[in-house]
Design an enzyme around this catalytic site. Structure first.
Site, PDB file in Angstrom:
ATOM      1  N   ASN A   1       0.622  -1.313  -0.328  1.00  0.00           N
ATOM      2  CA  ASN A   1       0.288  -0.225   0.262  1.00  0.00           C
ATOM      3  C   ASN A   1       1.068   1.533  -0.074  1.00  0.00           C
ATOM      4  OD1 ASN A   1      -3.248  -0.533   0.166  1.00  0.00           O
ATOM      5  ND2 ASN A   1      -2.690  -1.642   2.352  1.00  0.00           N
TER       6      ASN A   1
ATOM      7  N   HIS B   1      -8.169   1.338  -3.437  1.00  0.00           N
ATOM      8  CA  HIS B   1      -8.166   0.590  -2.617  1.00  0.00           C
ATOM      9  C   HIS B   1      -8.144   1.740  -1.154  1.00  0.00           C
ATOM     10  CE1 HIS B   1      -8.103  -2.180   0.062  1.00  0.00           C
ATOM     11  NE2 HIS B   1      -6.482  -2.199   0.820  1.00  0.00           N
TER      12      HIS B   1
HETATM   13  N1  LIG Z   1      -3.638  -4.667  -1.229  1.00  0.00           N
HETATM   14  C1  LIG Z   1      -4.289  -5.476   0.027  1.00  0.00           C
HETATM   15  O1  LIG Z   1      -5.144  -5.069  -0.154  1.00  0.00           O
HETATM   16  C2  LIG Z   1      -3.258  -5.091   0.872  1.00  0.00           C
HETATM   17  C3  LIG Z   1      -1.580  -4.477   1.211  1.00  0.00           C
HETATM   18  N2  LIG Z   1      -1.446  -5.073   2.204  1.00  0.00           N
HETATM   19  C4  LIG Z   1       0.109  -4.207   2.382  1.00  0.00           C
HETATM   20  O2  LIG Z   1       0.973  -5.126   1.892  1.00  0.00           O
HETATM   21  C5  LIG Z   1       2.443  -4.673   2.671  1.00  0.00           C
HETATM   22  C6  LIG Z   1       2.412  -5.845   3.397  1.00  0.00           C
HETATM   23  O3  LIG Z   1       2.310  -6.054   4.930  1.00  0.00           O
HETATM   24  P1  LIG Z   1       2.335  -7.279   5.417  1.00  0.00           P
HETATM   25  O4  LIG Z   1       3.753  -8.115   5.001  1.00  0.00           O
HETATM   26  O5  LIG Z   1       1.781  -7.834   7.061  1.00  0.00           O
HETATM   27  O6  LIG Z   1       3.983  -6.187   6.340  1.00  0.00           O
HETATM   28  P2  LIG Z   1       5.364  -6.381   7.036  1.00  0.00           P
HETATM   29  O7  LIG Z   1       5.670  -6.067   8.266  1.00  0.00           O
HETATM   30  O8  LIG Z   1       4.470  -8.318   8.193  1.00  0.00           O
HETATM   31  O9  LIG Z   1       5.743  -7.525   6.061  1.00  0.00           O
HETATM   32  C7  LIG Z   1       6.524  -7.052   4.819  1.00  0.00           C
HETATM   33  C8  LIG Z   1       7.893  -7.357   4.685  1.00  0.00           C
HETATM   34  O10 LIG Z   1       8.697  -6.133   3.705  1.00  0.00           O
HETATM   35  C9  LIG Z   1       9.670  -6.953   3.679  1.00  0.00           C
HETATM   36  N3  LIG Z   1      10.696  -5.745   2.644  1.00  0.00           N
HETATM   37  C10 LIG Z   1      11.059  -4.279   3.276  1.00  0.00           C
HETATM   38  N4  LIG Z   1      12.078  -4.236   1.840  1.00  0.00           N
HETATM   39  C11 LIG Z   1      12.160  -5.009   0.971  1.00  0.00           C
HETATM   40  C12 LIG Z   1      12.477  -5.121  -0.432  1.00  0.00           C
HETATM   41  N5  LIG Z   1      13.312  -4.067  -0.670  1.00  0.00           N
HETATM   42  N6  LIG Z   1      12.481  -6.545  -0.470  1.00  0.00           N
HETATM   43  C13 LIG Z   1      11.325  -7.301  -0.260  1.00  0.00           C
HETATM   44  N7  LIG Z   1      11.467  -7.452   0.781  1.00  0.00           N
HETATM   45  C14 LIG Z   1      10.970  -5.921   1.546  1.00  0.00           C
HETATM   46  C15 LIG Z   1       9.865  -6.541   5.403  1.00  0.00           C
HETATM   47  O11 LIG Z   1      11.275  -6.564   5.193  1.00  0.00           O
HETATM   48  C16 LIG Z   1       8.510  -7.860   5.525  1.00  0.00           C
HETATM   49  O12 LIG Z   1       9.486  -8.846   6.036  1.00  0.00           O
HETATM   50  C17 LIG Z   1       2.421  -3.743   3.285  1.00  0.00           C
HETATM   51  O13 LIG Z   1       2.187  -2.053   2.505  1.00  0.00           O
HETATM   52  C18 LIG Z   1      -0.512  -3.525   3.466  1.00  0.00           C
HETATM   53  O14 LIG Z   1      -0.700  -2.734   3.710  1.00  0.00           O
HETATM   54  C19 LIG Z   1      -1.678  -5.677   3.401  1.00  0.00           C
HETATM   55  C20 LIG Z   1      -3.218  -6.580   3.727  1.00  0.00           C
HETATM   56  C21 LIG Z   1      -4.286  -6.047   2.890  1.00  0.00           C
HETATM   57  C1  LIG Z   2      -4.394  -3.169   4.659  1.00  0.00           C
HETATM   58  C2  LIG Z   2      -5.255  -3.721   3.279  1.00  0.00           C
HETATM   59  O1  LIG Z   2      -5.220  -2.369   2.831  1.00  0.00           O
HETATM   60  C3  LIG Z   2      -6.581  -3.816   2.980  1.00  0.00           C
HETATM   61  O2  LIG Z   2      -7.120  -4.864   4.589  1.00  0.00           O
HETATM   62  O3  LIG Z   2      -7.662  -3.970   2.691  1.00  0.00           O
END
Ligand SMILES: NC(=O)C1=CN([C@@H]2O[C@H](COP(=O)(O)OP(=O)(O)OC[C@H]3O[C@@H](n4cnc5c(N)ncnc54)[C@H](O)[C@@H]3O)[C@@H](O)[C@H]2O)C=CC1
Ligand SMILES: CC(=O)C(=O)O
Length: 328
Positions: free
Chosen positions: A127, A182
């Protein structure tokens, strides 16, 4: 033989193996969509542990999909590259507050992955997904149709869930789309919702009231914040959606979903219905909006364009500063 095996190999790379990336990798292992899942994350101890834990799930009743750790360069050669890498919202934070941090992560990912497989499809999950999809399109150099964001697919699933409760009809028999961002400026295309083949207004007359629409829209828009407030993240819903999108791509399934992709007439990426297949967006699928919905769409696009402009200025200022520091 080795060459034949090479041709049959299909790879999905998942960048970021935090809550979303690991849940997506697990979902991909359970579905026979590809032969290999590559996980990439700079937190090497976490990466190794996730790969070992996920591999443990493949030794019994294995679907044939293997999981391994890789580099950004390896990821750049995959058939589908899913970007979950990035910061997530803390309780009470908005998705847009992540922009600056996650845009810098996105830039560093593309500089480490290059050159990218020209046939790869890029799927953005991190996001704010619409803005990152816009910049990924520029940074990757891939054709527009190959750069997509999960967009409002998750919001639309939440909407169908809520309408399923209200109508007592299975969510899978309901056609209903959340479109646009979104994020907070998303809107529901009420005029096109159908329960089976029956327009919602006929299937559920109360659905035309302001009170009903507000309750449903607030539920859909607020779902992420409500889940994050109690468990700190959302992961299962988006992982399931991202894995399904990977399946539509791998099998050239030509499924229609609301996804974030570049809208030339609006100058930004946001979600509209599209046909998805092996090359990503096969074609947009036009949807008839009534005039309040059209107004919402234009308002949403104007907001996203303003954010993109601000981010472009920030990136340009960073580049100027970097150059000045190098020269001093
Ligand atoms: N589009 C959607 O519907 C949704 C989007 N998200 C988004 O997904 C993203 C991830 O969420 P989570 O997994 O919960 O976060 P998290 O913090 O658990 O995991 C993110 C991971 O990305 C890694 N990372 C950072 N820089 C990196 C790089 N250069 N290369 C590879 N990996 C790297 C981190 O080390 C971390 O392990 C967030 O931005 C969140 O807002 C989450 C849920 C729904
Ligand atoms: C975190 C997020 O973007 C979702 O769950 O919709």
């Amino acid at each position: 033989m080795a060459e034949q095996h090479q041709k049959l190999k299909t790879t999905i790379a998942v960048l970021g193996c935090g809550d979303v990336g690991a849940t997506l990798a697990y979902t991909l292992l359970l579905k026979p969509i590809c032969s290999e899942v590559i996980l990439v994350d700079p937190k090497t101890a976490l990466l190794e542990a996730q790969v070992r834990d996920l591999a443990d799930a493949t030794y019994r009743g294995n679907t044939g999909t293997k999981v391994k750790a890789g580099t950004h360069k390896d990821a750049g050669q995959a058939d589908i590259i899913v970007i979950t890498a990035g910061a997530k919202q803390k309780p009470g934070e908005s998705r847009l507050s992540l922009l600056s941090r996650n845009l810098h992560i996105l830039e560093s990912i593309f500089s480490s992955m290059s050159p990218i497989n020209p046939h790869a499809v890029l799927l953005l999950v991190a996001n704010p997904v619409d803005i990152l999809t816009y910049f990924a399109r520029e940074l990757s150099g891939l054709p527009e149709s190959q750069v997509i964001g999960t967009g409002t697919s998750l919001d639309s699933a939440r909407l169908r869930g809520k309408l399923s409760e209200k109508t007592e009809v299975s969510a899978s028999s309901i056609d209903a789309y959340v479109l646009g961002e979104h994020g907070d400026s998303q809107f529901i295309a009420w005029s096109s919702i159908a329960i089976g083949t029956t327009p919602l207004r006929l299937a559920l007359p109360e659905s035309t009231t302001e009170e009903f629409r507000k309750e449903v829209a607030d539920h859909t828009r607020g779902a992420a914040a409500a889940i994050i407030a109690s468990k700190g993240c959302t992961a299962y819903g988006v992982a399931n959606i991202a894995a399904s999108i990977c399946k539509y791509i791998m099998y050239d399934q030509r499924t229609i979903r609301p996804l974030s992709f570049y809208q030339p007439e609006l100058g930004c990426c946001l979600s509209m219905p599209a046909v998805i297949g092996r090359k990503g967006i096969v074609r947009p699928m036009p949807i008839v909006l009534n005039s309040p919905e059209q107004e919402e769409l234009e308002k949403c696009a104007a907001g996203l364009r303003a954010i993109i402009e601000g981010a472009e200025q920030e990136l340009a200022a960073d580049k100027t500063l970097e150059k000045a520091l190098k020269e001093s």
